[in-house]
Design an enzyme around this catalytic site. Sequence first.
Site, short mmCIF file in Angstrom:
data_model
loop_
_atom_site.label_atom_id
_atom_site.label_comp_id
_atom_site.label_asym_id
_atom_site.label_seq_id
_atom_site.Cartn_x
_atom_site.Cartn_y
_atom_site.Cartn_z
N ARG A 142 -17.19 -25.18 -33.95
CA ARG A 142 -16.95 -24.10 -34.94
C ARG A 142 -15.97 -23.13 -34.32
NH1 ARG A 142 -21.25 -20.62 -38.45
NH2 ARG A 142 -21.20 -22.59 -39.60
N HIS A 170 -15.92 -26.66 -44.23
CA HIS A 170 -17.25 -26.71 -43.62
C HIS A 170 -17.91 -27.96 -44.21
CE1 HIS A 170 -20.97 -25.71 -41.82
NE2 HIS A 170 -21.12 -24.47 -42.21
N ARG A 187 -27.93 -21.42 -38.95
CA ARG A 187 -28.31 -22.68 -39.59
C ARG A 187 -27.58 -23.90 -39.01
NH1 ARG A 187 -29.28 -18.52 -42.70
NH2 ARG A 187 -27.35 -17.86 -41.72
N THR A 188 -26.24 -23.81 -38.92
CA THR A 188 -25.47 -25.01 -38.58
C THR A 188 -25.76 -25.46 -37.15
OG1 THR A 188 -23.76 -24.16 -40.04
CG2 THR A 188 -23.14 -25.98 -38.61
N LYS A 220 -13.56 -15.45 -20.06
CA LYS A 220 -12.59 -15.22 -18.97
C LYS A 220 -11.19 -15.65 -19.37
CE LYS A 220 -16.29 -16.35 -15.74
NZ LYS A 220 -16.78 -17.45 -14.90
N1 CP Z 1 -24.25 -21.88 -43.80
C1 CP Z 1 -23.90 -21.65 -42.51
O1 CP Z 1 -22.88 -22.16 -42.03
O2 CP Z 1 -24.74 -20.81 -41.84
P1 CP Z 1 -24.57 -20.40 -40.31
O3 CP Z 1 -23.32 -19.56 -40.21
O4 CP Z 1 -25.81 -19.64 -39.95
O5 CP Z 1 -24.40 -21.65 -39.51
#
Ligand code: CP
Length: 305
Positions: free
Chosen positions: A108, A136, A58-59, A86
């Site tokens: 991330r 988040h 999603r993100t 590497k």
């Molecule tokens: N909600 C969320 O962060 O989903 P993803 O891990 O798929 O990005």
Amino acid sequence: MPFKRKDLLGIRDLEVHEMEHILEVAFSLKEINTRPIKKVPTLRGKTVVHLFYEPSTRTRTSFDIAAKRLSADTFSITASSSSIVKGETALDTLKNLEAMNPDIFIIRHSASGTAQRLAQRTTASVINAGDGMHEHPSQALLDMMTIKERRGRLDGLTILIVGDITHSRVARSNIWGLTRMGARVIACGPPTLIPPNLEEMGAAVSLHLHEVIPEADVIMMLRLQTERQQQMLLPSLREYSVYYGLDGRKLEKARKDVLIMHPGPINRGVEISPEVADGPHSLILDQVANGVAVRMALLYLLGQR
Ligand code: CP
């Protein structure tokens, strides 16, 4: 009031007026996503880099779609398909990518604080797309947008967050944000998955889901983050599901207009049953749709620097 920040690293840093401004911009940009031609020239000439050390559906996709709908150029680096395998450090990767002159990094990483550490070493903007168990922020903002869209407000609502609170960056960002926006937050889960500092953060705590379900305007279910659990914290998934999973029987005790949310990915049959996830109270796919609008707003605001 204009958004003056270089980076978006956490909800904890934000003032209420900044969160309100991001949501206002997200509501106004959302309409672009329903046009026959879903593109505006706002970020033409800007470059957005996705730097993801952890999996995401999603993100990453919604940041990428958001950037493209604003006409930014994007490229994506994942740990498995880059020189990270590497042994290149995150800072070296960042500095090498920075040499190509991007405007915004979306990062991330499994280690809490990575986005902040890297933001201090680049003149480009950094958006934290999830750092370990810490924050988040774009998820919390899209959750706030989704609730506000249905209820018209956040203040005065009771939001129940259920499950693996300890390992959840989504729970942490939502608790910081929702309490500051005037909501009452109750965190509920087994004692092994409730961290000690929740009351300091402004959340009430319950160990008994059946007791707090009737109070909730919104129930936000969380995934068990087994990848972050260092030891066995539950007797069994089945027992967890019996006490803390949300199914049709438990939902009978909730308000008739209760809203059900989940950040995804869902473990169907563990923390939420299919009948609830796909049922009439569920806003799970509205959350995903609003993720594009919120991320458009963040890219737009940071791209104005
Ligand atoms: N909600 C969320 O962060 O989903 P993803 O891990 O798929 O990005």
